[in-house]
Scaffold this active site. Structure first.
Site, PDB file in Angstrom:
ATOM      1  CG  ASP A  86      -2.194   7.506   0.377  1.00 45.80           C
ATOM      2  OD1 ASP A  86      -1.423   8.473   0.275  1.00 45.80           O
ATOM      3  OD2 ASP A  86      -3.044   7.227  -0.474  1.00 45.80           O
ATOM      4  CG  ASP A 123      -1.959   2.331   6.451  1.00 50.26           C
ATOM      5  OD1 ASP A 123      -2.230   1.919   5.297  1.00 50.26           O
ATOM      6  OD2 ASP A 123      -2.433   3.382   6.914  1.00 50.26           O
ATOM      7  CG  ASP A 157      -1.891   1.112   1.238  1.00 45.88           C
ATOM      8  OD1 ASP A 157      -2.523   1.353   0.190  1.00 45.88           O
ATOM      9  OD2 ASP A 157      -2.037   1.769   2.284  1.00 45.88           O
TER      10      ASP A 157
END
Length: 345
Positions: free
Chosen positions: A28, A226, A26
């Site tokens: 961001d 995250d 990922d």
């Protein structure tokens, strides 16, 4: 470790970048936040690549094109080809193309990433709900400056029966100043105005996993993210292993209370975790032990952390094992506040 048996973070004697052939990363909250590289990300990814791990960047953010993302990563010191970037815009464009005629018109509520992905699939992006022969509405993150009128435009078309597609439903997005509203928040605006339900392509749903597999050809992938509700749940749905890093949306308390589909295979502080093995969380008579910590589920409904300390992430791993075991297939309701405060995460 199977999906059904994940009651503890897993161990790995090998460093993760050697145990898996491809990291599905990922962006961001993992590689960057607010456009700036997260600490240790650049050097960790460079080391993993130099040692033979393939890196692919898988993002639910549909705003930018793969070319723009690759250029940004290059500016941060992470050399990247556009083909190494997979976006939810690409996944939703494929989903639409499979259900409408070639060269169909699609109303775009979002940014350039959606338009480029639609053209790649032979579809025609348009801006007005009044276009004749409109076949679909597609909505993706358009950045903080997306005009309110775009949501009204989508609503006009959807209320006339035009099918609605959405790149992703992340409610939040991390930025340089903190956590802001994501595409999912904008989707709720249109849902309220129409009462409709969209088809969704992005993580954690199958269209995004399929797009990633088709574009990367990964054989032993490791999802790195995250967010529990997108990255980790997406790995769970795809039956692949995952690494949660604590540099974005998910905090330690949310991880301890995670339900089975949100429990990662591994957990680490940041992307340096790619370059190391993962310690074993050992069941002991009173609870679960990792590093210098032992986590115990007490009869009075409290999670307690014992020991002389050491790496706080080891303590978190032990707490996860105690909490997930106590919760079984549910969500842990034990009080973990004091134990988590000791870790300072």
């Amino acid at each position: 470790m199977t999906r059904q048996s994940r009651t503890s973070p897993a161990a790995s004697e090998q460093s993760l970048h050697q145990a898996y052939d491809t990291a599905l990363l990922d962006l961001d909250g993992v590689v960057y936040a607010g456009g700036e590289a997260i600490a240790h990300a650049v050097e960790s990814l460079a080391a993993a690549r130099a040692d033979g791990m393939h890196l692919a960047y898988v993002t639910n953010n549909a705003l930018r094109t793969p070319d723009a993302v690759a250029e940004h990563l290059g500016e941060l010191g992470i050399p990247t080809e556009a083909a190494e970037v997979i976006t939810s815009a690409q996944a939703v464009a494929r989903l639409i193309a499979e259900q409408v005629e070639p060269e169909s018109k699609v109303l775009v509520i979002g940014g350039e990433g959606l338009r480029v992905a639609l053209r790649e699939r032979g579809l025609v992006p348009v801006d007005s709900a009044e276009e004749a022969g409109l076949a679909a509405v597609v909505q993706g993150y358009g950045g903080p400056e997306l005009p309110w009128g775009r949501f009204a435009e989508a609503s006009y078309a959807i209320n006339r029966g035009v099918p609605w597609y959405v790149s992703n439903t992340d409610l939040t997005i991390p930025g340089a100043r903190g956590i802001g509203p994501g595409n999912g928040a904008a989707v709720e605006v249109v849902r309220i105005a129409t009462g409709a339900e969209p088809q969704v392509a992005g993580k954690p749903l199958p269209p995004m996993h399929r797009e990633t597999v088709l574009r990367t050809g990964a054989e032993r992938p490791l999802v790195v993210g995250d967010r529990l509700d997108t990255d980790i749940e997406g790995a769970f749905n795809g039956e692949v292993d995952s690494l949660l890093v604590l540099t974005g949306v998910t905090d330690a308390e949310q991880l301890v209370r995670a339900e089975p589909r949100h429990r990662p295979t591994y957990v680490d502080r940041d992307l340096r975790g790619l370059l190391t093995g993962q310690p074993e969380v050992e069941p002991v008579a009173e609870g679960f032990h990792c590093g210098g910590w032992t986590a115990v589920a007490l009869n009075r409904g409290v999670l307690e952390l014992r020991g002389d300390g050491g790496d706080p992430v080891d303590g978190l791993r032990a707490l996860c094992a105690a909490a997930w075991t106590a919760a079984g297939d549910g969500v842990c309701t034990l009080d973990a506040a004091k134990a988590l405060a000791r870790l300072g995460l």
